[in-house]
Design a protein around this motif. Structure first.
Motif, mmCIF file in Angstrom:
data_model
loop_
_atom_site.group_PDB
_atom_site.id
_atom_site.type_symbol
_atom_site.label_atom_id
_atom_site.label_comp_id
_atom_site.label_asym_id
_atom_site.label_seq_id
_atom_site.Cartn_x
_atom_site.Cartn_y
_atom_site.Cartn_z
ATOM 1 N N LEU A 1 -67.950 -67.145 -21.276
ATOM 2 C CA LEU A 1 -68.914 -68.222 -21.093
ATOM 3 C C LEU A 1 -69.414 -68.758 -22.433
ATOM 4 C CD1 LEU A 1 -70.424 -69.781 -18.887
ATOM 5 C CD2 LEU A 1 -72.185 -68.035 -18.974
ATOM 6 N N GLU A 2 -69.515 -67.893 -23.429
ATOM 7 C CA GLU A 2 -69.994 -68.310 -24.745
ATOM 8 C C GLU A 2 -68.996 -69.217 -25.455
ATOM 9 O OE1 GLU A 2 -70.073 -64.988 -23.805
ATOM 10 O OE2 GLU A 2 -72.174 -65.125 -23.231
ATOM 11 N N ASP A 3 -67.715 -69.139 -25.093
ATOM 12 C CA ASP A 3 -66.690 -69.971 -25.727
ATOM 13 C C ASP A 3 -66.653 -71.385 -25.157
ATOM 14 O OD1 ASP A 3 -65.763 -67.899 -27.386
ATOM 15 O OD2 ASP A 3 -64.585 -67.087 -25.726
ATOM 16 N N GLY A 4 -67.291 -71.603 -24.015
ATOM 17 C CA GLY A 4 -67.274 -72.920 -23.388
ATOM 18 C C GLY A 4 -68.169 -73.900 -24.117
ATOM 19 N N LYS A 5 -67.907 -75.175 -23.879
ATOM 20 C CA LYS A 5 -68.704 -76.228 -24.492
ATOM 21 C C LYS A 5 -69.221 -77.151 -23.399
ATOM 22 C CE LYS A 5 -66.069 -76.225 -28.745
ATOM 23 N NZ LYS A 5 -65.201 -76.979 -29.635
ATOM 24 N N VAL A 6 -70.442 -77.614 -23.557
ATOM 25 C CA VAL A 6 -71.034 -78.557 -22.625
ATOM 26 C C VAL A 6 -70.581 -79.952 -23.019
ATOM 27 C CG1 VAL A 6 -73.178 -79.488 -21.709
ATOM 28 C CG2 VAL A 6 -73.007 -77.065 -22.246
#
Length: 160
Positions: free
Chosen positions: A109-114
């Motif tokens: 989840l930390e690797d995702g980008k909004v």
């Protein structure tokens, strides 16, 4: 008397706290016998990966040699919007000629980008009708009145 009041207070307290318990939803790939993290680079092939993990959640749009196994967990408390609390994406890249695993990447989840979506709309030509114009748009067009269809192709004299 005291026991009844204590029992009622305990019951109300339990019901109140249980209403705030989060509802957990699991979606995507669920590892049962094998995990995508167990795939070995240089040893496993497409057939062994499909045999142990099953079909991938998604494949790459531009290359058929990249498979994705995606899983996520959402929690929702009462009437609030669901929040993603855990997301795991495993990307497995295969060699196009030999179909042997070349690379295994793990994303969380930390690797995702909004991504900020652009909510603008392309305007269309013409004008928008109001509700009143839509309701009264056909008044006076003569849809219910008899027409003079004499001489129009496809009509016979005396068909009224």
């Amino acid at each position: 008397m005291f026991r009844r009041v204590a029992f009622a207070a305990l019951t109300v307290g339990l019901l109140t706290t249980s209403a705030c318990a989060p509802m957990t939803t699991y979606s995507g790939f669920q590892a049962i016998d094998a995990s995508p993290k167990d795939v070995k680079v240089g040893e496993d092939t497409k057939s062994t990966v499909r045999g142990s993990l099953g079909s991938p959640s998604a494949t790459s749009t531009f290359e058929d040699d990249v498979w994705f196994y995606i899983a996520q967990v959402k929690e929702r408390v009462a009437f609030r919007r669901a929040q993603v609390v855990n997301r795991e994406v495993v990307s497995i890249t295969f060699n196009p000629e030999t179909e042997v695993v070349e690379k295994v990447d793990h994303y969380t989840l930390e690797d995702g980008k909004v991504i900020a979506y652009n909510d603008r709309e392309t305007p269309t030509r013409g004008r928008e009708l109001t509700v009143l114009e839509q309701l009264l748009g056909n008044v006076g067009r003569g849809g219910m009145l008899p027409r003079d269809d004499e001489g129009v192709p496809g009509t016979r004299p005396g068909d009224r």
